[in-house]
Design an enzyme around this catalytic site. Structure first.
Site, PDB file in Angstrom:
ATOM      1  N   GLN A   9     -21.016  -5.062  24.202  1.00  0.00           N
ATOM      2  CA  GLN A   9     -20.072  -4.905  23.243  1.00  0.00           C
ATOM      3  C   GLN A   9     -20.302  -3.640  22.349  1.00  0.00           C
ATOM      4  O   GLN A   9     -21.401  -3.629  21.717  1.00  0.00           O
ATOM      5  CB  GLN A   9     -20.019  -6.040  22.478  1.00  0.00           C
ATOM      6  CG  GLN A   9     -18.978  -6.374  21.334  1.00  0.00           C
ATOM      7  CD  GLN A   9     -17.276  -6.376  22.060  1.00  0.00           C
ATOM      8  OE1 GLN A   9     -17.299  -7.069  22.994  1.00  0.00           O
ATOM      9  NE2 GLN A   9     -16.630  -5.688  21.474  1.00  0.00           N
ATOM     10  N   ASP A  23     -16.229  -2.693  32.215  1.00  0.00           N
ATOM     11  CA  ASP A  23     -15.546  -2.059  30.939  1.00  0.00           C
ATOM     12  C   ASP A  23     -14.938  -0.879  31.610  1.00  0.00           C
ATOM     13  O   ASP A  23     -14.126  -0.346  31.072  1.00  0.00           O
ATOM     14  CB  ASP A  23     -16.434  -1.952  29.897  1.00  0.00           C
ATOM     15  CG  ASP A  23     -16.177  -2.727  28.576  1.00  0.00           C
ATOM     16  OD1 ASP A  23     -14.946  -3.366  28.563  1.00  0.00           O
ATOM     17  OD2 ASP A  23     -16.966  -2.999  27.752  1.00  0.00           O
ATOM     18  N   LYS A  47     -14.486 -13.575  24.902  1.00  0.00           N
ATOM     19  CA  LYS A  47     -14.714 -13.239  26.270  1.00  0.00           C
ATOM     20  C   LYS A  47     -15.348 -14.411  27.175  1.00  0.00           C
ATOM     21  O   LYS A  47     -15.160 -14.641  28.211  1.00  0.00           O
ATOM     22  CB  LYS A  47     -15.300 -11.778  26.385  1.00  0.00           C
ATOM     23  CG  LYS A  47     -14.521 -10.723  25.993  1.00  0.00           C
ATOM     24  CD  LYS A  47     -15.472  -9.248  25.831  1.00  0.00           C
ATOM     25  CE  LYS A  47     -14.509  -8.248  25.394  1.00  0.00           C
ATOM     26  NZ  LYS A  47     -15.138  -6.833  24.651  1.00  0.00           N
TER      27      LYS A  47
END
Ligand code: NAD
Length: 299
Positions: free
Chosen positions: A102, A125, A58
Site C-alpha cells: 500500500q 498493482d 481490499k
C-alpha cells in the site's frame, strides 16, 4: 445542449459488482478443479488512517471473491531491509499469487526499490518497471488497476475504439501514462495533457474520449466536452460545500449532459479499482499456473 444526447451515467458500482461476481465464479471453478485458490498478500506500513481503510476494503473484497488474503502490518519505522526480506519471502511463497504494498510509504523508504523488489508476475498493482515496460511494448502485463477499470468501462460502451481521438489529462505513472498506453493499444489517437499543457479546453473539444486524472475539482467544464463524447472522471477530491465535506471528481458532471456517457464521482471509476485488483490477482494466478498470452496489443 444537443437534444439527441442525454448523457448516460456509467454506474461503476454495478459494473464492478458484476466483475467481482464473475471473478468469484472463476475462483470457485479453480478451487473445484485444482483444490487451490488464488491468494493476495497486502502489506501496510505505518498507521495512516486512509491507507488502513483502503487495505481493509481490499482484504474484505478478496475474501468475498473466495480468494485467500494474507495481511502484513509493519510499523512506520520498519527498516528497508526488513521490508525487502518480507517481499522476498512472499515472492517465493506459492500460496501468494499477488503482492500489493500500500502506497504511500513513509519517507525513509525507497518506494521505487520496494515496488521493483516484487516479483513482476505477482505485481498486481502493475507498478513494477517490468510491467510498465511490457505495457509500453505491447506485451501482456499486469496493468495498473485504475486505468484497467477505466478501459473496461469504455469498452462496455464502445464496441471498437479504433480511430477514436482520446485526450488523457494527467501523466502520472499510476493513472495517466498507463491509460494513454491502453488507449493506444486499442488504436485510439491519444493526446496526453498535464499541468503545463496549453489550451487543454481546445484539445478536449475535439476528443471522442476524455479521461481525466488530475486531482483538480471541477477542472473540466461542460463546454470542453464535444457532443456525444465519452467522459471518464478518475479524480477524487474532498471539498467543503455548503458546510459539508464531499467527494467530487475533476469534471463538472452536471454540465456534461451532452456527452454520450460519463462516470460520476463517487460511484464511477472508484469501485472499479478494487475489482480490477482481484482481476489482476486472478490473471497472476493464471500466468503462474498456465501458459501466458504474448500480447496486449490490438494492432
Ligand atoms: P498525480 O498528482 O500523481 O498526477 C496528477 C496529474 O495531473 C499530473 O500529471 C499533473 O500534471 C496533472 N494535472 C494536475 N492539475 C492539472 C491541471 N489543472 N490541468 C492539467 N493537468 C493537471 O495524481 P494521480 O495519482 O494520477 O491521481 C489523479 C487523481 O485521480 C487524484 O484525484 C486521485 O485521487 C485520483 N485517483 C483515483 C483513483 C480511483 O480509484 N478512482 C485511483 C488513483 C487516483
Amino acid at each position: 445542449m444537443d437534444s439527441l444526447y442525454r448523457a448516460t451515467r456509467i454506474d461503476g458500482k454495478v459494473f464492478a459488482a458484476g466483475l467481482v461476481e464473475r471473478i468469484a465464479d472463476e475462483v470457485a471453478q479453480i478451487r473445484a478443479k485444482t483444490g487451490k485458490i488464488p491468494g493476495l498478500a497486502v502489506v501496510l506500513v505505518g498507521d495512516d488512517p486512509a491507507s488502513a481503510i483502503y487495505v481493509n476494503s481490499k482484504q474484505r473484497e478478496t475474501l468475498a471473491a473466495g480468494m485467500e488474503s494474507f495481511s502484513f502490518r509493519l510499523p512506520a519505522t520498519v527498516r528497508q531491509s526488513d521490508l525487502m526480506t518480507l517481499l522476498e519471502r512472499l515472492n517465493n511463497d506459492r500460496r501468494v499469487n499477488g503482492i500489493l504494498v500500500q502506497l504511500p510509504l513513509p519517507a525513509h523508504l525507497d518506494t521505487r526499490a520496494v515496488i521493483n523488489a516484487i516479483d513482476p508476475d505477482k505485481d498486481v498493482d502493475g507498478f513494477h518497471v517490468i510491467n510498465a515496460g511490457r505495457l509500453f511494448t505491447g506485451q501482456s502485463s499486469l496493468i495498473p488497476c485504475t486505468p484497467l477499470g477505466c478501459l473496461m468501462l469504455l469498452k462496455d460502451r464502445i464496441d471498437d475504439l479504433t480511430g477514436m481521438k482520446a485526450v488523457v489529462i494527467g501523466k502520472s505513472n499510476i493513472v495517466g501514462k498507463p491509460m494513454a498506453q491502453l488507449l493506444m493499444a486499442e488504436n485510439c489517437t491519444v493526446t496526453v495533457a498535464h499541468i503545463k499543457t496549453r489550451n487543454i479546453a481546445e484539445l478536449c473539444r475535439t476528443a471522442d474520449i476524455v479521461v481525466v486524472a488530475a486531482g483538480s475539482p471541477g477542472l473540466v467544464r461542460g463546454e470542453w466536452i464535444k457532443t456525444g463524447a465519452y467522459v471518464i472522471d478518475v479524480g477524487i477530491n474532498r471539498v467543503e460545500r455548503e458546510g459539508r465535506s464531499r467527494i467530487v471528481g475533476d469534471v463538472a458532471f452536471e454540465e456534461c449532459g451532452h456527452a454520450a456517457a460519463i462516470t460520476p464521482v463517487p460511484g464511477g471509476v472508484g469501485p472499479m479499482t478494487i475489482a480490477c485488483l482481484l482481476e489482476n490477482t486472478l490473471t497472476a494466478w493464471r500466468w503462474q499456473n498456465e501458459p501466458r498470452p504474448l500480447t496486449n496489443d490490438n494492432d
